[in-house]
Design an enzyme around this catalytic site. Sequence first.
Site, short mmCIF file in Angstrom:
data_model
loop_
_atom_site.label_atom_id
_atom_site.label_comp_id
_atom_site.label_asym_id
_atom_site.label_seq_id
_atom_site.Cartn_x
_atom_site.Cartn_y
_atom_site.Cartn_z
N LYS A 103 0.84 -1.19 0.00
CA LYS A 103 0.00 0.00 0.00
C LYS A 103 0.88 1.25 0.00
O LYS A 103 2.01 1.22 0.48
CB LYS A 103 -0.85 0.03 1.28
CG LYS A 103 -1.98 -0.99 1.32
CD LYS A 103 -2.76 -0.87 2.62
CE LYS A 103 -3.87 -1.91 2.73
NZ LYS A 103 -4.94 -1.75 1.73
N ARG B 212 -10.14 -11.80 2.24
CA ARG B 212 -10.96 -12.90 1.71
C ARG B 212 -10.21 -14.23 1.80
O ARG B 212 -10.82 -15.28 1.98
CB ARG B 212 -11.40 -12.57 0.28
CG ARG B 212 -10.29 -12.48 -0.73
CD ARG B 212 -10.66 -11.66 -1.97
NE ARG B 212 -10.71 -10.22 -1.69
CZ ARG B 212 -11.01 -9.30 -2.60
NH1 ARG B 212 -11.32 -9.65 -3.84
NH2 ARG B 212 -11.01 -8.02 -2.28
N1 BES Z 1 -8.00 -3.90 4.60
C1 BES Z 1 -8.24 -3.47 3.28
C2 BES Z 1 -9.57 -2.73 3.11
C3 BES Z 1 -9.73 -1.44 3.88
C4 BES Z 1 -9.52 -0.22 3.27
C5 BES Z 1 -10.18 -1.48 5.19
C6 BES Z 1 -9.69 0.94 3.99
C7 BES Z 1 -10.36 -0.30 5.90
C8 BES Z 1 -10.12 0.91 5.30
C9 BES Z 1 -8.22 -4.66 2.35
O1 BES Z 1 -7.43 -5.74 2.72
C10 BES Z 1 -7.71 -4.20 1.03
O2 BES Z 1 -6.59 -3.82 0.97
N2 BES Z 1 -8.56 -4.24 0.02
C11 BES Z 1 -8.20 -3.84 -1.29
C12 BES Z 1 -8.69 -4.89 -2.25
C13 BES Z 1 -8.15 -4.73 -3.65
C14 BES Z 1 -6.65 -5.01 -3.67
C15 BES Z 1 -8.88 -5.70 -4.55
C16 BES Z 1 -8.86 -2.52 -1.56
O3 BES Z 1 -9.99 -2.30 -1.12
O4 BES Z 1 -8.23 -1.68 -2.20
MN MN Z 2 -5.42 -5.54 2.04
#
Ligand code: BES
Ligand code: MN
Length: 499
Positions: A275, A349
């Site tokens: 990230k 997931r």
């Molecule tokens: N933990 C994150 C989602 C999240 C984002 C929770 C902001 C709380 C606040 C999750 O694991 C994630 O990174 N999701 C990605 C999925 C994508 C790579 C398909 C996302 O939402 O960008």
């Molecule tokens: Mn994630």
Amino acid sequence: MQVSFVKPGLPDGGSYVVACADGEKLSGAAAQVDKKTKGALSKAASATRFTGAKGQMVELLAPAGMDCDRVILAGLGKAADIKAATYEAVGGAVAAKLLTSGEKTVTFAVDAPEKSAMSADEAAARIALGARLRSYRFDAYRTTQKKTDKPTLSKIVVAAPDAGEARKYWKTLDAVLNGVTFTRDLVTEPPNILTPVEFAKRARALEDHGVKIEVLGVKEMTKLGMGSLLGVGQGSRAESQLLIMEWRGAADRNAAPALFVGKGVTFDTGGISIKPAAGMEAMKYDMAGAGAVAGAMLTLAQRKARANVIGICGLVENMPDGNAQRPSDVVKSMSGQTIEVLNTDAEGRLVLADAIWYGQDRYKPHSIVDLATLTGAIRISLGLKIAGLFANNDALAAQLTAAGEAVGERLWRMPMGDEFDKQIDSPIADMKNIGGGGFGGSITAAQFIQRFVNKLPWAHLDIAGTAWADDANSVQPKGATAYGVRLLNELVAANFEDK
Ligand code: BES
Ligand code: MN
Ligand code: ZN
């Protein structure tokens, strides 16, 4: 902070809170104060445009004719709209005002309007709940706090027509408070402290309330074939854990349980699909689903819910490392299905897939609800006040929606369907962990989870928007919300308990 219930009567110190519905004359305790102060309360009310509207407050300091330090007149809103949340909000607003004010004791004398559906004794317990919820603090790591920043309020006294009856209501609500507090503490803890092992260790506290706790480590999970969950944690120095909490409160201990599953990523860097730095600190709350499941289990056990409930938390840390999984890795889940990991940041997931499969396989539940801070996309769709609800069963979806409405944790049902499911087909494995194109990301995530649910009622709550609040509201300070604890408790209370 201590809570007690007493017979109505004027206090001889501290702050005294009375109330009034919108557009009504002062009555009951409020009228009594007005008389004692020779009309000062009603004069202060009209001098500040107080009508009794929701959220309004009038403060009389050192009121002449009274023994207390302060009188607060609180507005309840329109009499017809008064409900549980109204009383919680009054308790919360007053507690927030007094918490660090120098005041030590507050006494509430809030008369319920005449034709109110809720008893005055329950209303009293609701006031105490609101006050306690709103006063939550996490000061564990402060060593240099100024004296004036430290809480002073330590006693909440609430008048009730039948104090014994109010205490009975409080017993149940105190269990809700303790579940919420447990969850908020877990979610607020920094990730260097709250590792998967530490989370599981803290859940041991539930044993004192009759919850059976089991913890599986990497060795056990490897044996079970949980390649999907384990792949996420393999880049971390912290060992992955599967936490299993078992509460058997039904008359028939062998009756099929409800299964609650939580995503517990104690920190989500994204892994190799890392990230951006800005805002990454938020990912300490990526275990809020697991936190909510643990807190709900505590509430259910403390109030001795007459239902069988299993709580399972998949606990991992998602780190980049020489041993971390790579985009394009293929892993095998406990279900036997294989997954092409195209984005290591779509890890929640992968954790849920094995945690759900394990719970379903071992406990044969009547239904499954999973909670997860799963996608940024749900924050775009629904904002930060409403969680996304995905379900394969209309009855369970309706029960969850109603439970959320009742406790102020709103849900909104999102669509699912084959056209979304198709998007996670993989050219090399049974499925891939992200959809194509990046649109509808919360839906493809839900479709992925559904592939690990056998034909039984299942719902997935995407709480990525609701788990953390940047602003306070009437029953919570800013920070961890513990969204889901009250919702799950209400779901059980309203639908799953022995009569
Ligand atoms: N933990 C994150 C989602 C999240 C984002 C929770 C902001 C709380 C606040 C999750 O694991 C994630 O990174 N999701 C990605 C999925 C994508 C790579 C398909 C996302 O939402 O960008
Ligand atoms: Mn994630
Ligand atoms: Zn995550």
